[in-house]
Design a protein around this motif. Structure first.
Motif, PDB file in Angstrom:
ATOM      1  N   ALA A   1      40.647 128.601 -35.970  1.00 34.54           N
ATOM      2  CA  ALA A   1      39.268 128.340 -36.374  1.00 34.54           C
ATOM      3  C   ALA A   1      39.232 127.823 -37.802  1.00 34.54           C
ATOM      4  CB  ALA A   1      38.432 129.609 -36.261  1.00 34.54           C
ATOM      5  N   VAL A   2      38.211 127.027 -38.058  1.00 37.43           N
ATOM      6  CA  VAL A   2      37.948 126.512 -39.399  1.00 37.43           C
ATOM      7  C   VAL A   2      36.505 126.863 -39.740  1.00 37.43           C
ATOM      8  CG1 VAL A   2      37.734 124.407 -40.798  1.00 37.43           C
ATOM      9  CG2 VAL A   2      39.607 124.633 -39.146  1.00 37.43           C
ATOM     10  N   ASP A   3      36.296 127.312 -40.953  1.00 40.25           N
ATOM     11  CA  ASP A   3      34.941 127.588 -41.414  1.00 40.25           C
ATOM     12  C   ASP A   3      34.105 126.321 -41.211  1.00 40.25           C
ATOM     13  OD1 ASP A   3      32.656 127.641 -43.277  1.00 40.25           O
ATOM     14  OD2 ASP A   3      33.537 129.493 -44.012  1.00 40.25           O
ATOM     15  N   PRO A   4      32.941 126.427 -40.564  1.00 42.24           N
ATOM     16  CA  PRO A   4      32.135 125.232 -40.266  1.00 42.24           C
ATOM     17  C   PRO A   4      31.802 124.379 -41.486  1.00 42.24           C
ATOM     18  CG  PRO A   4      31.223 127.147 -39.148  1.00 42.24           C
ATOM     19  CD  PRO A   4      32.335 127.642 -40.046  1.00 42.24           C
ATOM     20  N   ARG A   5      31.735 124.983 -42.658  1.00 38.96           N
ATOM     21  CA  ARG A   5      31.446 124.214 -43.879  1.00 38.96           C
ATOM     22  C   ARG A   5      32.599 123.301 -44.262  1.00 38.96           C
ATOM     23  NH1 ARG A   5      30.196 129.372 -47.387  1.00 38.96           N
ATOM     24  NH2 ARG A   5      32.013 129.936 -46.154  1.00 38.96           N
ATOM     25  N   TRP A   6      33.773 123.509 -43.647  1.00 41.45           N
ATOM     26  CA  TRP A   6      34.971 122.752 -44.001  1.00 41.45           C
ATOM     27  C   TRP A   6      35.546 121.957 -42.832  1.00 41.45           C
ATOM     28  CZ3 TRP A   6      36.245 122.323 -48.984  1.00 41.45           C
ATOM     29  CH2 TRP A   6      35.664 123.230 -49.872  1.00 41.45           C
ATOM     30  N   CYS A   7      34.786 121.842 -41.751  1.00 39.45           N
ATOM     31  CA  CYS A   7      35.278 121.106 -40.578  1.00 39.45           C
ATOM     32  C   CYS A   7      35.462 119.619 -40.882  1.00 39.45           C
ATOM     33  CB  CYS A   7      34.306 121.273 -39.414  1.00 39.45           C
ATOM     34  SG  CYS A   7      34.435 122.880 -38.618  1.00 39.45           S
ATOM     35  N   ASN A   8      36.319 118.997 -40.090  1.00 34.14           N
ATOM     36  CA  ASN A   8      36.593 117.555 -40.186  1.00 34.14           C
ATOM     37  C   ASN A   8      37.182 117.150 -41.531  1.00 34.14           C
ATOM     38  OD1 ASN A   8      35.559 117.051 -37.526  1.00 34.14           O
ATOM     39  ND2 ASN A   8      33.510 117.299 -38.404  1.00 34.14           N
ATOM     40  N   ARG A   9      37.986 118.049 -42.102  1.00 38.29           N
ATOM     41  CA  ARG A   9      38.643 117.765 -43.374  1.00 38.29           C
ATOM     42  C   ARG A   9      40.155 117.911 -43.260  1.00 38.29           C
ATOM     43  NH1 ARG A   9      35.087 119.023 -47.843  1.00 38.29           N
ATOM     44  NH2 ARG A   9      36.665 118.029 -49.121  1.00 38.29           N
ATOM     45  N   GLY A  10      40.690 118.001 -42.020  1.00 38.06           N
ATOM     46  CA  GLY A  10      42.130 118.094 -41.816  1.00 38.06           C
ATOM     47  C   GLY A  10      42.682 119.501 -41.813  1.00 38.06           C
ATOM     48  N   ILE A  11      41.823 120.504 -41.903  1.00 36.35           N
ATOM     49  CA  ILE A  11      42.288 121.889 -41.966  1.00 36.35           C
ATOM     50  C   ILE A  11      42.834 122.337 -40.614  1.00 36.35           C
ATOM     51  CG2 ILE A  11      41.585 124.272 -42.411  1.00 36.35           C
ATOM     52  CD1 ILE A  11      39.410 122.875 -44.329  1.00 36.35           C
ATOM     53  N   GLY A  12      42.113 122.032 -39.545  1.00 40.64           N
ATOM     54  CA  GLY A  12      42.600 122.372 -38.209  1.00 40.64           C
ATOM     55  C   GLY A  12      43.920 121.685 -37.913  1.00 40.64           C
TER      56      GLY A  12
ATOM     57  N   MET B   1      32.281 111.214 -43.522  1.00 38.36           N
ATOM     58  CA  MET B   1      33.235 112.321 -43.472  1.00 38.36           C
ATOM     59  C   MET B   1      33.817 112.545 -44.858  1.00 38.36           C
ATOM     60  SD  MET B   1      36.371 112.977 -40.865  1.00 38.36           S
ATOM     61  CE  MET B   1      37.894 112.399 -41.554  1.00 38.36           C
ATOM     62  N   ALA B   2      33.957 113.781 -45.232  1.00 36.28           N
ATOM     63  CA  ALA B   2      34.514 114.148 -46.527  1.00 36.28           C
ATOM     64  C   ALA B   2      36.016 113.898 -46.541  1.00 36.28           C
ATOM     65  CB  ALA B   2      34.209 115.607 -46.819  1.00 36.28           C
ATOM     66  N   ALA B   3      36.567 113.898 -47.737  1.00 32.02           N
ATOM     67  CA  ALA B   3      37.996 113.631 -47.905  1.00 32.02           C
ATOM     68  C   ALA B   3      38.845 114.711 -47.235  1.00 32.02           C
ATOM     69  CB  ALA B   3      38.333 113.562 -49.388  1.00 32.02           C
ATOM     70  N   PRO B   4      39.971 114.298 -46.617  1.00 32.15           N
ATOM     71  CA  PRO B   4      40.882 115.279 -46.007  1.00 32.15           C
ATOM     72  C   PRO B   4      41.489 116.206 -47.062  1.00 32.15           C
ATOM     73  CG  PRO B   4      41.389 113.044 -45.271  1.00 32.15           C
ATOM     74  CD  PRO B   4      40.391 112.923 -46.385  1.00 32.15           C
ATOM     75  N   LEU B   5      41.678 117.446 -46.668  1.00 32.59           N
ATOM     76  CA  LEU B   5      42.229 118.451 -47.580  1.00 32.59           C
ATOM     77  C   LEU B   5      43.630 118.883 -47.211  1.00 32.59           C
ATOM     78  CD1 LEU B   5      39.133 120.796 -47.904  1.00 32.59           C
ATOM     79  CD2 LEU B   5      39.994 119.197 -49.607  1.00 32.59           C
TER      80      LEU B   5
END
Length: 161
Positions: free
Chosen positions: A85-96, A1-5
């Motif tokens: 909604a979150v752009d799928p390219r940025w999911c699982n990064r804390g945006i939601g 998982m990428a770093a949270p944003l």
């Protein structure tokens, strides 16, 4: 998982029509919502809602890029999270999480006592809402119809504030 944003994001709220903000939300919506379920709104639907009192569009942005959005409607001491909604390219990064937290903070500041949301039964966001403390309150059988003809129950959740 990428770093949270989450902490690097800017959340911008719009409580009146704004064509640029709506276009940014539409770009995310078109990328995020699977056409099979027909849940994405049209630009005219979004614009129509933005002209109503008590509606707020929140954009999660990193620099000038919009990575996600939330659309809420406030009525008296209740609110409904209409879309998130979150752009799928940025999911699982804390945006939601950041968008939902922003919605809850705005609701509390507006003296909202219950925040509602409705979601399709097989939407992976169900777990997201339950982790955030939303409680399932009822179901509407066969409420959503996919483009393949399959029917799905609508699940209604609430969060007491």
């Amino acid at each position: 998982m990428a770093a949270p944003l989450g902490e690097m994001l800017t959340i911008r709220d719009f409580d009146r029509p704004d064509h640029r903000a709506e276009a940014s939300a539409m770009a995310v919506m078109n990328a995020a919502f699977d056409p099979l379920y027909g849940e994405a709104w049209t630009a005219s639907q979004l614009a129509g809602f933005m002209s109503l009192p008590g509606v707020t569009l929140s954009l999660a942005q990193l620099d000038q890029a919009t990575l996600g959005f939330a659309l809420m409607r406030f009525v008296s001491d209740e609110a409904e999270l209409l879309l998130i909604a979150v752009d799928p390219r940025w999911c699982n990064r804390g945006i939601g999480d950041a968008l939902l937290k922003n919605c809850i903070i705005k609701a509390r500041k507006s003296k909202v006592i219950v925040l509602h949301i409705e979601v399709r039964e097989n939407n992976r966001a169900v777990n997201f809402y339950q982790r955030a403390g939303f409680e399932h309150v009822h179901s509407r059988p066969s409420y959503y119809k996919g483009s393949d003809g399959t029917y799905y129950d609508a699940l209604s959740f609430k969060l007491s504030l």
